[in-house]
Design a protein around this motif. Structure first.
Motif, PDB file in Angstrom:
ATOM      1  N   HIS A 158      40.522 -78.789  23.023  1.00 53.12           N
ATOM      2  CA  HIS A 158      41.137 -80.073  23.364  1.00 53.12           C
ATOM      3  C   HIS A 158      42.114 -80.523  22.285  1.00 53.12           C
ATOM      4  CE1 HIS A 158      37.863 -81.451  26.433  1.00 53.12           C
ATOM      5  NE2 HIS A 158      38.507 -80.371  26.793  1.00 53.12           N
ATOM      6  N   TYR A 181      34.717 -72.832  10.285  1.00 57.33           N
ATOM      7  CA  TYR A 181      35.346 -71.511  10.375  1.00 57.33           C
ATOM      8  C   TYR A 181      36.507 -71.540  11.365  1.00 57.33           C
ATOM      9  CZ  TYR A 181      35.445 -66.408  10.161  1.00 57.33           C
ATOM     10  OH  TYR A 181      35.807 -65.103   9.950  1.00 57.33           O
ATOM     11  N   GLY A 212      37.882 -77.014  17.291  1.00 58.82           N
ATOM     12  CA  GLY A 212      38.597 -78.135  16.667  1.00 58.82           C
ATOM     13  C   GLY A 212      38.130 -79.466  17.217  1.00 58.82           C
ATOM     14  N   HIS A 247      38.266 -78.886   9.281  1.00 54.94           N
ATOM     15  CA  HIS A 247      38.542 -80.099   8.509  1.00 54.94           C
ATOM     16  C   HIS A 247      37.190 -80.690   8.051  1.00 54.94           C
ATOM     17  CE1 HIS A 247      39.768 -84.520   8.450  1.00 54.94           C
ATOM     18  NE2 HIS A 247      40.465 -83.964   7.490  1.00 54.94           N
ATOM     19  N   LEU A 288      33.372 -75.815  16.361  1.00 50.74           N
ATOM     20  CA  LEU A 288      34.146 -75.146  15.297  1.00 50.74           C
ATOM     21  C   LEU A 288      35.181 -76.112  14.756  1.00 50.74           C
ATOM     22  CD1 LEU A 288      34.903 -71.907  17.316  1.00 50.74           C
ATOM     23  CD2 LEU A 288      33.052 -72.256  15.690  1.00 50.74           C
ATOM     24  N   SER A 308      38.928 -88.672  23.716  1.00 46.50           N
ATOM     25  CA  SER A 308      38.852 -88.557  22.254  1.00 46.50           C
ATOM     26  C   SER A 308      39.815 -89.555  21.606  1.00 46.50           C
ATOM     27  CB  SER A 308      39.195 -87.135  21.824  1.00 46.50           C
ATOM     28  OG  SER A 308      40.585 -86.932  21.906  1.00 46.50           O
ATOM     29  N   GLU A 329      33.105 -75.721  21.392  1.00 46.98           N
ATOM     30  CA  GLU A 329      34.294 -76.575  21.285  1.00 46.98           C
ATOM     31  C   GLU A 329      35.084 -76.194  20.034  1.00 46.98           C
ATOM     32  OE1 GLU A 329      34.024 -80.741  22.034  1.00 46.98           O
ATOM     33  OE2 GLU A 329      36.073 -81.061  21.316  1.00 46.98           O
TER      34      GLU A 329
END
Ligand SMILES: C[S@@+](CC[C@H](N)C(=O)[O-])C[C@H]1O[C@@H](n2cnc3c(N)ncnc32)[C@H](O)[C@@H]1O
Length: 389
Positions: free
Chosen positions: A196, A176, A127, A152, A149, A265, A125
């Motif tokens: 997403h 990363y 972000g 933030h 990944l 989300s 996934e």
């Protein structure tokens, strides 16, 4: 970042030890910039001494900064105490910890470049933000490895905490940039890639995750019938991405509008409340891709005389098709040894390092330069340039 200021500062002789830190040498550039090579436990890092009219600023060199801020703080404290410096301003005694905590779920890129192996199917996934979807996938697929990944740090901390609280064992989190991560996965090893609600970057399109290069790399790592799934609320990003997907010579795409997934989300909840449209593009991979060998470590097999490099040195930018190498500055340690500061790689992600030239070897400092395709090409440029001097 940790640093200290002082009106007066007297350098020690090198090498010197203080506490558990060894200060091995000082290297000086033609412009007067000074770097102090320091070692604490397994960490090799350079301190930087900046002199101005007001006095001195001593801080960590950003290229060799260790992953734990506490290490840099300790090295700076040892240097201050070794040199008996009266600081005028300093933050090296503060206890604030800004780096990510050590967690078995948090993996470095070096781990993926050099050690990661699994016979299990992989989900990726990009972000993951609040991590709702990532955690959902991990719980739903306990027999698969779910790689998340994210760049933030607070989102990463939050997910690492949830992994512990919910006893989830099949998530690996990487701090990363997703645009170059897939390079480190084996061909045909990934079942699903989720992107997403990526940042649309309408004003900086080069920062977008979806691109021809990302789609090509996704096709390579996806197994047959594996999918790359984009979900976005942005009309612009949907149109742009569709254009990127349809550029492929041969491709199976499915497009959906306002379809609900098993899990929604935080972002999605917000867009739904605002009654925004949500688009999905799913690319199904049909092909089996060739395995590609791992590049391994980027190394210099030959030696070169520092004296020769110093005599011929000029700042220069070398360019390839989509990569570059900038030979920035030279630092003398003694007549036989020195450092050359370089930055190189792809324009979207630069690597910064030093070439550490000794009598019998040339190495990168720090020595963990990632062997990406672009870094390898730039590494060849650097070698050719230095050895043809
Ligand atoms: C708009 S948020 C969406 C978060 C989550 N997917 C969701 O649906 O709630 C986009 C996320 O992608 C992350 N991100 C942006 N560019 C990235 C990149 N190049 N590599 C990895 N993550 C990235 C951001 O930090 C952010 O958390």
């Amino acid at each position: 970042m940790p640093n200290f200021h002082a009106k007066e500062f007297v350098e020690p002789s090198y090498p010197s030890d203080y506490g558990k830190t060894n200060f091995e040498f000082v290297a000086q550039s033609t412009r007067g910039e000074k770097l102090v090579m320091s070692h604490l436990e397994d960490n090799d890092l350079l301190l930087k001494i900046n002199k101005s009219k007001k006095g001195y600023l001593i801080k960590g060199d950003k290229i060799t900064r260790p992953s734990q801020v506490a290490i840099l703080q300790q090295v700076l404290k040892d240097y201050r105490d070794l040199t008996k410096t009266n600081t005028t301003n300093s933050n090296i005694d503060s206890k604030k910890e800004k780096t990510l905590k050590v967690s078995p779920f948090l993996k470095t890129m070096e781990y993926f470049a050099n050690s990661f192996e699994t016979s299990k199917d992989i989900l990726v996934e990009v972000g993951f933000g609040s991590g709702r979807h990532l955690l959902h996938q991990a719980k739903k697929n306990p027999d698969k490895i779910v790689i998340g990944l994210e760049i933030h740090k607070p989102s990463i901390e939050q997910v690492l905490k949830q992994c512990e609280l919910q006893n989830i064992e099949n998530i690996l989190v990487v701090d990363y940039d997703a645009r170059t991560f897939l390079e480190f996965l084996n061909s045909n090893s990934v079942k699903q890639i989720f992107v997403h609600f990526p940042v649309p970057w309408d004003k900086k399109p080069h920062r977008r995750v979806i691109s021809t290069a990302f789609i090509n790399e996704s096709r390579r790592v996806l197994m047959q019938k594996g999918t790359l799934e984009l979900r976005t609320d942005s009309d612009n990003y949907f149109e742009y991405s569709f254009g990127e997907f349809i550029k492929q010579a041969k491709v199976e795409l499915h497009v959906n509008k306002n379809q609900d997934l098993e899990i929604s989300s935080k972002y999605e909840d917000r867009w739904k409340r605002q009654e925004k449209d949500i688009y999905d593009i799913t690319m199904i991979n049909k092909e089996i891709s060739e395995d590609i060998p791992r590049i391994g470590t980027l190394k210099f097999d030959e030696t070169i005389e520092f004296k020769k490099v110093k005599e011929k040195f000029q700042e220069v930018t070398l360019r390839g098709d989509d990569f570059f190498a900038h030979i920035e500055e030279i630092f003398k340690i003694n007549k036989d040894e020195g450092l050359v500061r370089v930055s190189f790689g792809a324009s979207q992600r630069n690597e910064h390092s030093y070439l550490y030239i000794k009598k019998d070897s040339v190495t990168y400092l720090p020595d963990n330069v990632l062997a990406t395709k672009d870094n390898e090409k730039a590494h060849k440029l650097i070698k050719e340039h230095i050895w043809n001097m």
